[in-house]
Design an enzyme around this catalytic site. Structure first.
Site, PDB file in Angstrom:
ATOM      1  N   LEU A 183      46.726  32.082 -71.873  1.00 46.91           N
ATOM      2  CA  LEU A 183      46.283  33.475 -71.802  1.00 46.91           C
ATOM      3  C   LEU A 183      45.395  33.776 -72.997  1.00 46.91           C
ATOM      4  CD1 LEU A 183      49.627  35.353 -70.934  1.00 46.91           C
ATOM      5  CD2 LEU A 183      47.779  34.783 -69.353  1.00 46.91           C
ATOM      6  N   HIS A 184      44.250  34.413 -72.757  1.00 41.99           N
ATOM      7  CA  HIS A 184      43.403  34.822 -73.880  1.00 41.99           C
ATOM      8  C   HIS A 184      42.528  36.026 -73.572  1.00 41.99           C
ATOM      9  CE1 HIS A 184      40.420  32.535 -71.567  1.00 41.99           C
ATOM     10  NE2 HIS A 184      39.496  33.186 -72.245  1.00 41.99           N
TER      11      HIS A 184
END
Length: 375
Positions: free
Chosen positions: A208-209
């Site tokens: 996740l980013h």
């Protein structure tokens, strides 16, 4: 013909490696086509840059612009200024950019303003989400590109709608898959494999980013809590992007089955993906790799610039509502996830097709230069 090949961030490195190899192979056969590898320095963390060069056999850059950190505008400005200086001192015949990072857009603009042709590998992809910095980079780059190398018919259609001439669009496939297929036999089991007691098809990989997933504490907490609860009987391996690591520290999220690890090299990360039961991500590139490897993939976004990974491949868009995760995971646990297929021309030969086009362009340029000028 001298071509500048631009790389600036982790997603670029997998895309340029096979292009460079294809050019060098043709040079051995007498091709008069030369390249200058320019690293903008947009990603400067060793795991996000140097390791990829080493693992993928990418030669040392001829020039490193060393732009380092900064806001979107700061990085764009630094890249443009430093690349322009390079071109003023030693111009190239073409600037070849890949993907949709800040370096892609910035170098395209700098080159075009000096009347240097721009070629865009992975042209035409669109998410429709203008809040994504990458979407802005795509739109701006494609608005000034001369030669468009595309990965899918969806990308071709986007360019047609934009009004791009058909003769400037080349449907060649996906260079990232060239790298994946070449390196698959070289994947490396991560050092933590035994320490975490991982077993093939009995763990989940998560990345996740995206800002809308990780920049708000409540959203990040709700997503991770939902994922860890749905997969409570499985380890979740989470290579943590620097943006996400900062937020996780602030929020204080933890779970017995959640394992936060440092960013991985290309060969280690894809070993992890290849043997996972499923992948949960908000990355675009990973959905391409999971599609080719046949791994179930859940994308925590409302749109994707790679729709073929959903319509043909193993990816599904879940959106950003944490409540969508449980039913999707249940499909996987029940063995009901779609098998998927591989999109057209994702066959490992894309870079060869690109170099064939570059050879054709080079011959045309020579022919134009040989036409007598009318005084």
């Amino acid at each position: 013909m001298l071509i500048d090949i631009i790389a600036g961030a982790r997603p670029n490195f997998m895309k340029i490696a096979p292009i460079i190899e294809a050019i060098e192979n043709e040079q051995k056969n007498g091709l008069n086509l030369h390249y200058r590898l320019i690293h903008t320095g947009q990603h400067y963390d060793k795991k996000m840059s140097n390791d990829f060069f080493d693992q993928l056999g990418i030669p040392k850059p001829h020039i490193n612009l060393n732009v380092g950190s900064g806001t979107q505008a700061e990085q764009t400005g630094k890249i443009m200024l430093r690349y322009e200086e390079v071109l003023l001192n030693a111009p190239s015949d073409m600037c070849l950019v890949v993907g949709d990072v800040t370096s892609t857009m910035a170098c395209s603009i700098a080159a075009k303003k000096l009347n240097i042709k721009v070629a865009h590998v992975e042209a035409g992809i669109r998410s429709g989400d203008i809040t994504m910095p990458e979407e802005i980079n795509r739109i701006v780059t494609d608005s000034i590109t001369d030669y468009f190398f595309t990965t899918s018919e969806a990308a071709n259609n986007n360019l047609r709608k934009q009004g791009v001439k058909e003769e400037n669009v080349f449907f060649v496939g996906n260079t990232m898959i060239d790298t994946l297929l070449k390196q698959m036999d070289r994947f490396i089991k991560p050092a933590f494999w035994n320490e975490l007691n991982l077993k093939a098809k009995h763990y989940i990989v998560m990345t996740l980013h995206r800002p809308n997933n990780v920049d708000q504490e409540s959203q990040l907490r709700d997503l991770i809590n939902e994922i860890t609860e749905c997969c409570s009987h499985l380890p979740i391996v989470f290579p943590v992007h620097p943006r996400t690591a900062k937020m996780l520290t602030q929020v204080g999220i933890s779970a017995p089955n959640l394992h936060l690890i440092e960013p991985l090299g290309y060969l280690e990360f894809n070993y992890l993906v290849k043997h996972a039961k499923a992948v949960i991500t908000d990355s675009g590139g990973i959905t391409e790799e999971t599609t080719v490897m046949g791994i179930p993939c859940m994308t925590l976004r409302n749109s994707t610039e790679r729709p073929e990974t959903c319509t043909i491949g193993t990816n599904e868009l879940l959106g950003t509502d944490p409540k969508a995760i449980k039913p999707a995971m249940q499909k996987i646990f029940d063995g009901q996830w779609k098998t998927g297929g591989i999109p057209e021309l994702w066959d490992g030969n894309t870079s060869g097709r690109i170099v064939s086009v570059l050879k054709m362009i080079g011959k045309l340029q020579i022919q134009m230069e040989e036409i007598p000028k009318i005084e």
